[in-house]
Enzyme design. Sequence first.
Site, mmCIF file in Angstrom:
data_model
loop_
_atom_site.group_PDB
_atom_site.id
_atom_site.type_symbol
_atom_site.label_atom_id
_atom_site.label_comp_id
_atom_site.label_asym_id
_atom_site.label_seq_id
_atom_site.Cartn_x
_atom_site.Cartn_y
_atom_site.Cartn_z
ATOM 1 N N LYS A 118 -1.649 2.542 7.661
ATOM 2 C CA LYS A 118 -0.954 1.389 6.914
ATOM 3 C C LYS A 118 -1.735 0.461 5.968
ATOM 4 C CE LYS A 118 2.418 2.269 9.470
ATOM 5 N NZ LYS A 118 3.689 2.923 8.590
ATOM 6 N N GLY A 119 -2.790 1.399 5.506
ATOM 7 C CA GLY A 119 -3.616 0.559 4.478
ATOM 8 C C GLY A 119 -3.378 0.635 3.171
ATOM 9 N N GLY A 120 -2.092 1.730 2.985
ATOM 10 C CA GLY A 120 -1.766 2.039 1.565
ATOM 11 C C GLY A 120 -2.037 3.059 0.991
ATOM 12 N N ARG B 299 -7.703 -2.575 4.543
ATOM 13 C CA ARG B 299 -7.010 -3.672 4.304
ATOM 14 C C ARG B 299 -7.218 -4.451 5.688
ATOM 15 N NH1 ARG B 299 -0.306 -2.532 5.163
ATOM 16 N NH2 ARG B 299 0.345 -4.815 4.903
ATOM 17 N N LYS C 238 7.750 1.625 3.437
ATOM 18 C CA LYS C 238 6.458 0.908 2.731
ATOM 19 C C LYS C 238 6.563 -0.295 2.130
ATOM 20 C CE LYS C 238 4.747 5.080 3.693
ATOM 21 N NZ LYS C 238 3.760 5.543 4.624
ATOM 22 N N GLY C 239 6.015 -1.298 2.620
ATOM 23 C CA GLY C 239 6.342 -2.492 2.150
ATOM 24 C C GLY C 239 7.253 -3.212 3.027
ATOM 25 N N ARG C 240 7.130 -3.055 4.379
ATOM 26 C CA ARG C 240 8.291 -3.821 5.317
ATOM 27 C C ARG C 240 8.117 -5.331 5.509
ATOM 28 N NH1 ARG C 240 5.650 -0.844 10.217
ATOM 29 N NH2 ARG C 240 3.932 -1.561 8.757
ATOM 30 N N PRO C 241 8.898 -5.989 5.944
ATOM 31 C CA PRO C 241 8.877 -7.416 6.241
ATOM 32 C C PRO C 241 7.915 -7.424 7.248
ATOM 33 C CG PRO C 241 11.109 -6.868 6.489
ATOM 34 C CD PRO C 241 10.470 -5.800 5.912
ATOM 35 N N HIS C 242 7.032 -8.637 7.284
ATOM 36 C CA HIS C 242 6.022 -8.831 8.452
ATOM 37 C C HIS C 242 6.602 -10.122 8.978
ATOM 38 C CE1 HIS C 242 2.738 -6.370 6.662
ATOM 39 N NE2 HIS C 242 3.680 -5.568 6.719
HETATM 40 N N1 LIG Z 1 3.110 0.094 -3.955
HETATM 41 C C1 LIG Z 1 3.220 -0.107 -3.149
HETATM 42 N N2 LIG Z 1 4.487 -0.072 -2.621
HETATM 43 C C2 LIG Z 1 4.697 -0.080 -1.287
HETATM 44 N N3 LIG Z 1 3.940 -0.349 -0.306
HETATM 45 C C3 LIG Z 1 2.495 -0.620 -0.785
HETATM 46 C C4 LIG Z 1 2.218 -0.416 -2.029
HETATM 47 N N4 LIG Z 1 0.897 -0.537 -2.107
HETATM 48 C C5 LIG Z 1 0.473 -0.898 -0.817
HETATM 49 N N5 LIG Z 1 1.517 -0.813 0.115
HETATM 50 C C6 LIG Z 1 1.280 -0.856 1.578
HETATM 51 O O1 LIG Z 1 1.134 0.381 2.106
HETATM 52 C C7 LIG Z 1 1.560 0.056 3.451
HETATM 53 C C8 LIG Z 1 1.690 1.338 4.099
HETATM 54 O O2 LIG Z 1 0.552 2.226 4.254
HETATM 55 P P1 LIG Z 1 0.162 3.789 4.303
HETATM 56 O O3 LIG Z 1 1.266 4.272 3.322
HETATM 57 O O4 LIG Z 1 -0.984 3.927 4.655
HETATM 58 O O5 LIG Z 1 1.094 3.836 5.844
HETATM 59 S S1 LIG Z 1 0.989 5.223 6.719
HETATM 60 O O6 LIG Z 1 -0.210 4.877 7.685
HETATM 61 O O7 LIG Z 1 0.859 6.358 6.053
HETATM 62 O O8 LIG Z 1 2.193 5.008 7.593
HETATM 63 C C9 LIG Z 1 2.500 -0.830 3.435
HETATM 64 O O9 LIG Z 1 2.425 -1.594 4.701
HETATM 65 P P2 LIG Z 1 3.613 -2.541 5.176
HETATM 66 O O10 LIG Z 1 3.653 -3.792 4.276
HETATM 67 O O11 LIG Z 1 3.309 -2.994 6.567
HETATM 68 O O12 LIG Z 1 4.907 -1.709 5.254
HETATM 69 C C10 LIG Z 1 2.434 -1.571 2.213
HETATM 70 O O13 LIG Z 1 1.884 -2.853 2.579
#
Ligand SMILES: Nc1ncnc2c1ncn2[C@@H]1O[C@H](COP(=O)(O)OS(=O)(=O)O)[C@@H](OP(=O)(O)O)[C@H]1O
EC number: 2.8.2.-
Length: 310
Positions: free
Chosen positions: A106-108, A187, A273-277
């Site tokens: 969840k780091g990105g 993160r 990716k980028g879920r509402p928290h």
């Molecule tokens: N450009 C862009 N678009 C969408 N999301 C982005 C982006 N950059 C970073 N993030 C953040 O990435 C988080 C998901 O991290 P991971 O891809 O490492 O997750 S995983 O462990 O592989 O499931 C995801 O976490 P959540 O916000 O908790 O969904 C995002 O905050």
Amino acid sequence: GAEKRGRRRRRGGGRLSVSAAGRRRRDKRAGLGALRIWLIKRGIDGISCCPRLRPGPALRSRAQPAAPSLSPVSCPGRAGDAGLPLFFNGSGSKQLPQAVIIGVKKGGTRALLEFLRVHPDVRAVGAEPHFFDRNYERGLAWYRDLMPRTLDGQITMEKTPSYFVTKEAPARISAMSKGTKLIVVVRDPVTRIGIYAKHLENWLLYFPIGQILFVSGERLISDPAGELGRVQDFLGLKRIITDKHFYFNKTKGFPCLKKAEGSSKPHCLGKTKGRPHPEIDQEVVQRLRDFYRPFNMKFYQMTGHDFGWD
Ligand SMILES: Nc1ncnc2c1ncn2[C@@H]1O[C@H](COP(=O)(O)OS(=O)(=O)O)[C@@H](OP(=O)(O)O)[C@H]1O
């Protein structure tokens, strides 16, 4: 099928009539034979040293049942090393990764890999191989077979964020290659929970700190081109990915690519990716901050980088 074959035999007056497809197959074999003779005459037995279709390692069927892949056969070194023209080497060969995104969950990590793939000198596996945690007994040949083909000068990469917290992963990656470059996207632990300093200690038993790049998950969102600049430098790549590659998608609330790898269309990451928290009580957030502060300080000290979480 058997009935059709019988009919064909009868029509051919007892002899098997050669279908157009059969003729094409025969002609192709003859062509390959001529090519082999041509190469042998020139002292290059290229056919025994170039990628060709054959059943891969025994475990391939369990690995990726999707598309059958070509595997290189007894080629010394990389494609092109034998001085053969590239077309003859099936556009490169599969290599073990020289760089791995090892965490954190969840780091990105997906964003980073998708962005890096835009670089022409980076080739990466789409899915997470989970080799150094769940699939290690399948062996390095299985792992390599998952990799995309690369040409000279291209880097092979993968990302599996659970490696960072896997006790055995540092020793295993080091056994593959001591020179593997490692990338960790971190993160604010208040957002995703975890004590980085504790896990980093395991990695430092096998890798020097300079071989690990720490990417800020927050900056990857606020300034993707800036973070990608650091990553490209670390990987020894030309800085090709810049501001021009990104745009901020207001609906998504995140930076997205103007053009994804191999496409001319804009590309944002998917819904997961980028879920509402959820809203967290400020008092709870403060307690989490206080709890993580000493661990964060230790982590900043170990990495020589202040991530600004406090
Ligand atoms: N450009 C862009 N678009 C969408 N999301 C982005 C982006 N950059 C970073 N993030 C953040 O990435 C988080 C998901 O991290 P991971 O891809 O490492 O997750 S995983 O462990 O592989 O499931 C995801 O976490 P959540 O916000 O908790 O969904 C995002 O905050």
